[in-house]
Motif scaffolding. Structure first.
Motif, PDB file in Angstrom:
ATOM      1  N   ALA A  10       0.878  -1.271   0.075  1.00 13.12           N
ATOM      2  CA  ALA A  10       0.022   0.008   0.004  1.00 13.12           C
ATOM      3  C   ALA A  10       0.675   1.515   0.073  1.00 13.12           C
ATOM      4  O   ALA A  10       0.572   2.189  -0.752  1.00 13.12           O
ATOM      5  N   PRO A  11       1.964   1.379   0.615  1.00 10.33           N
ATOM      6  CA  PRO A  11       2.794   2.732   0.752  1.00 10.33           C
ATOM      7  C   PRO A  11       3.168   2.916  -0.621  1.00 10.33           C
ATOM      8  O   PRO A  11       3.061   4.085  -1.011  1.00 10.33           O
ATOM      9  N   LEU A  13       1.911   2.061  -3.418  1.00 13.13           N
ATOM     10  CA  LEU A  13       0.712   2.256  -4.329  1.00 13.13           C
ATOM     11  C   LEU A  13       0.103   3.641  -4.158  1.00 13.13           C
ATOM     12  O   LEU A  13      -0.966   4.095  -4.947  1.00 13.13           O
ATOM     13  N   ALA A  15      -0.530   5.142  -0.707  1.00 18.77           N
ATOM     14  CA  ALA A  15      -1.243   5.111   0.576  1.00 18.77           C
ATOM     15  C   ALA A  15      -0.147   6.185   1.469  1.00 18.77           C
ATOM     16  O   ALA A  15      -0.545   6.841   2.161  1.00 18.77           O
ATOM     17  N   ASN A  16       0.931   6.107   0.976  1.00 22.51           N
ATOM     18  CA  ASN A  16       2.029   7.159   1.575  1.00 22.51           C
ATOM     19  C   ASN A  16       1.594   8.258   0.748  1.00 22.51           C
ATOM     20  O   ASN A  16       1.831   8.195  -0.494  1.00 22.51           O
ATOM     21  N   PRO A  17       1.441   9.561   1.419  1.00 20.93           N
ATOM     22  CA  PRO A  17       1.017  10.623   0.451  1.00 20.93           C
ATOM     23  C   PRO A  17       2.159  11.230  -0.043  1.00 20.93           C
ATOM     24  O   PRO A  17       1.950  12.040  -1.126  1.00 20.93           O
ATOM     25  N   VAL A  24       6.095   0.297 -11.825  1.00 22.99           N
ATOM     26  CA  VAL A  24       5.640  -0.937 -11.937  1.00 22.99           C
ATOM     27  C   VAL A  24       6.312  -1.760 -13.055  1.00 22.99           C
ATOM     28  O   VAL A  24       6.410  -1.423 -13.986  1.00 22.99           O
ATOM     29  N   ASP A  56      16.170   7.037  -3.093  1.00 21.52           N
ATOM     30  CA  ASP A  56      14.955   7.793  -2.412  1.00 21.52           C
ATOM     31  C   ASP A  56      13.834   6.999  -2.688  1.00 21.52           C
ATOM     32  O   ASP A  56      12.578   7.613  -2.640  1.00 21.52           O
ATOM     33  N   MET A  58      10.503   4.894  -1.834  1.00 21.40           N
ATOM     34  CA  MET A  58       9.773   4.712  -0.926  1.00 21.40           C
ATOM     35  C   MET A  58       8.882   3.545  -0.804  1.00 21.40           C
ATOM     36  O   MET A  58       7.800   3.524  -1.048  1.00 21.40           O
ATOM     37  N   LEU A 105       7.180  -3.739  -7.519  1.00 22.66           N
ATOM     38  CA  LEU A 105       6.331  -2.082  -7.162  1.00 22.66           C
ATOM     39  C   LEU A 105       7.308  -1.342  -6.300  1.00 22.66           C
ATOM     40  O   LEU A 105       7.844  -1.723  -5.497  1.00 22.66           O
ATOM     41  N   PHE A 142       6.631   0.656 -16.240  1.00 19.23           N
ATOM     42  CA  PHE A 142       5.559   1.853 -16.212  1.00 19.23           C
ATOM     43  C   PHE A 142       5.918   2.501 -14.878  1.00 19.23           C
ATOM     44  O   PHE A 142       6.397   1.989 -14.095  1.00 19.23           O
ATOM     45  N   HIS A 143       5.451   3.720 -15.100  1.00 13.67           N
ATOM     46  CA  HIS A 143       5.130   4.535 -13.962  1.00 13.67           C
ATOM     47  C   HIS A 143       3.477   4.877 -14.002  1.00 13.67           C
ATOM     48  O   HIS A 143       2.955   5.324 -14.989  1.00 13.67           O
ATOM     49  N   VAL A 144       3.180   5.173 -12.842  1.00 14.69           N
ATOM     50  CA  VAL A 144       1.624   5.204 -12.824  1.00 14.69           C
ATOM     51  C   VAL A 144       1.264   6.025 -11.531  1.00 14.69           C
ATOM     52  O   VAL A 144       1.885   5.633 -10.514  1.00 14.69           O
ATOM     53  N   LYS A 145       0.467   7.288 -11.468  1.00 15.18           N
ATOM     54  CA  LYS A 145      -0.131   7.721 -10.356  1.00 15.18           C
ATOM     55  C   LYS A 145      -1.088   7.167 -10.079  1.00 15.18           C
ATOM     56  O   LYS A 145      -2.406   7.229 -10.715  1.00 15.18           O
TER      57      LYS A 145
ATOM     58  N   LEU B  46       0.688   3.608   8.533  1.00 17.19           N
ATOM     59  CA  LEU B  46       0.957   4.822   8.113  1.00 17.19           C
ATOM     60  C   LEU B  46       0.048   5.532   9.174  1.00 17.19           C
ATOM     61  O   LEU B  46       0.101   6.812   9.162  1.00 17.19           O
ATOM     62  N   ASN B 129      -4.701  -0.613   6.280  1.00 23.16           N
ATOM     63  CA  ASN B 129      -4.022  -1.390   5.665  1.00 23.16           C
ATOM     64  C   ASN B 129      -3.369  -2.632   6.404  1.00 23.16           C
ATOM     65  O   ASN B 129      -2.224  -2.514   7.151  1.00 23.16           O
ATOM     66  N   TYR B 179      -6.673   0.125  -6.096  1.00 18.63           N
ATOM     67  CA  TYR B 179      -6.135   1.071  -6.802  1.00 18.63           C
ATOM     68  C   TYR B 179      -6.123   1.220  -8.369  1.00 18.63           C
ATOM     69  O   TYR B 179      -6.223   0.053  -8.897  1.00 18.63           O
ATOM     70  N   ALA B 182      -3.597   5.156 -14.898  1.00 16.62           N
ATOM     71  CA  ALA B 182      -3.197   4.954 -16.313  1.00 16.62           C
ATOM     72  C   ALA B 182      -1.862   5.205 -16.252  1.00 16.62           C
ATOM     73  O   ALA B 182      -1.148   6.006 -15.548  1.00 16.62           O
ATOM     74  N   PHE B 183      -0.863   4.380 -17.101  1.00 12.36           N
ATOM     75  CA  PHE B 183       0.472   4.432 -17.139  1.00 12.36           C
ATOM     76  C   PHE B 183       0.801   5.672 -17.761  1.00 12.36           C
ATOM     77  O   PHE B 183       0.146   6.096 -18.892  1.00 12.36           O
ATOM     78  N   ASP B 184       1.824   6.349 -17.383  1.00 15.79           N
ATOM     79  CA  ASP B 184       2.387   7.637 -17.710  1.00 15.79           C
ATOM     80  C   ASP B 184       2.856   7.424 -19.282  1.00 15.79           C
ATOM     81  O   ASP B 184       2.481   8.150 -20.069  1.00 15.79           O
ATOM     82  N   GLU B 185       3.661   6.400 -19.480  1.00 14.65           N
ATOM     83  CA  GLU B 185       4.216   6.269 -20.840  1.00 14.65           C
ATOM     84  C   GLU B 185       2.820   5.682 -22.094  1.00 14.65           C
ATOM     85  O   GLU B 185       3.517   6.009 -23.111  1.00 14.65           O
TER      86      GLU B 185
END
Lengths: 151, 227
Positions: A10-11, A13, A15-17, A24, A56, A58, A105, A142-145, B46, B129, B179, B182-185
């Motif tokens: 979760a952190p 994904l 859950a950690n702000p 991924v 860095d 997380m 992840l 990939f990177h995803v928000k 958390l 969690n 969760y 969409a993938f950035d790429e």
């Protein structure tokens, strides 16, 4: 696919702000991968893990998908669709091939934070632990928000 | 054992609240433990009590809870006994605040005629969690959106649809968190992640009488059931 991570991811994904980008990575291996080969692969992964954790990043979470028949999206040896995906030194994957998948992840403050790590000396000196895995058919990165549902 | 209730729970004519361990001890009801029994570890990395202080020259003590303060830029964290992670007296405070803003730091003030240990006993575990159990798994699904759809906005039809789909999935027994993004790429490539108590819990859900199907947002041939 179903992945049993050792700890709740979760952190990483979101859950950690402080995490605004989740890296991924899907590592594709032949469906016929043996437990001994998997153990060797994990030994290589464990050499890279402290390098990532010292950065860095997380939260670093990884695990093998329970299924061993995941259809590979890789096409004729091309690296994955994402940015930075790289194939291993072994035989290149074919689209539609049944695979075992190792999922990674990692939480980052931003995509730039990950890119800075990829440009670091520590990364350059240690990435061979992953890229040198001969059984690996290919990767997708990939990177995803991520948005959390239910909050 | 006498029948004196914990002084924290004394109130005029009210029934003694036996969620407080001290009250249970005094009433000889130590075996009446709250169910489910909270884990001795923080329910969530958390959210934890990270400081309990008694303000000098003040009748109040301050309890600080919030995100895990292990980040190097955060304040030092005070380690408290496991029982201090849960709050029986905060029925009106902690669940409401945590349910709405689970990661927002919060402070609360308790009247200090009771020592903090009197106030902080396991009764209302907060588990946004839960720690990964041996069987806990994360369902991961990726698919490609049809050209007419995107997740570029949280209010886009695709975003709303996926959120509704996952919200329904979270109602299933054993589903914990979900969760998506969409993938950035490749903005037309979507990933959904759902944490389940076990693979069996997910499979029970998929085999249940009603399983909402994701409307046709994806390229032809995609079905979440096949993921």
């Amino acid at each position: 696919m179903h992945v049993p991570f050792a700890a709740s991811p979760a952190p990483a994904l979101g859950a950690n702000p402080a995490v605004h980008a989740t890296e991924v990575v899907f590592f594709y291996f032949p469906a016929t991968l043996t437990p001994a080969q998997r153990a060797d692969i994990m030994a290589s992964v464990e050499k890279m893990r402290p390098v990532i954790e010292a950065s860095d990043a997380m939260g670093v979470y990884d695990g093998w998908a329970l299924e061993d028949d995941i259809v590979s999206p890789l096409d004729g040896g091309k690296a994955g669709e994402g940015d930075g995906g790289k194939a291993g030194e072994g035989e290149e994957g074919k689209e539609g091939e049944k695979c075992q998948v190792f999922v990674n992840l990692v939480g980052w403050a931003s995509v730039d934070a990950h890119m800075r790590f990829q440009g670091s000396e520590a990364f350059g000196q240690n990435i061979h632990h992953l890229l040198g895995i001969k059984e690996m058919r290919g990767t997708e990165l990939f990177h995803v928000k991520l948005a959390r549902v239910g909050v | 054992m006498g029948t004196r209730a914990c002084s924290a729970h004394k109130s005029k004519g009210d029934r003694v609240d036996t969620t407080c361990r001290t009250a249970r001890q005094h009433l000889g009801q130590e075996t009446l433990l709250p169910q489910p029994l909270p884990s001795p570890c923080p329910a969530s990395p958390l959210t934890a009590v990270y400081n309990v202080t008694r303000r000098p020259s003040s009748p109040f003590c301050v309890l600080s809870i919030g995100p895990n303060r292990s980040h190097k830029s955060m304040l030092p964290r005070t380690t408290l006994p496991p029982s201090h992670y849960f709050f029986p007296h905060s029925k009106t405070f902690l669940p409401r605040r945590q349910n709405k803003h689970p990661t927002v730091p919060a402070e609360t003030t308790f009247t200090p005629q009771h020592r903090p240990s009197t106030l902080l006993t396991p009764a209302l575990p907060y588990r946004p969690n839960p720690p990964a159990s041996a069987s806990m798994i994360t369902e991961i699904v990726t698919f490609t959106l049809a050209p007419s759809h995107s997740l570029s906005s949280p209010t886009s039809p695709a975003s709303k649809t996926i959120r509704e789909f996952l919200t329904a999935e979270l109602d299933a027994e054993g589903a914990h968190d979900a969760y998506f993004g969409a993938f950035d790429e490749k903005p037309d490539r979507v990933i959904m992640l759902v944490k389940w108590e076990s693979v069996e819990a997910h499979r029970r859900y998929m085999q249940s009488a009603y399983v909402p199907r994701l409307p046709p947002l994806s390229s032809p041939g995609f079905s979440p059931a096949a993921a």
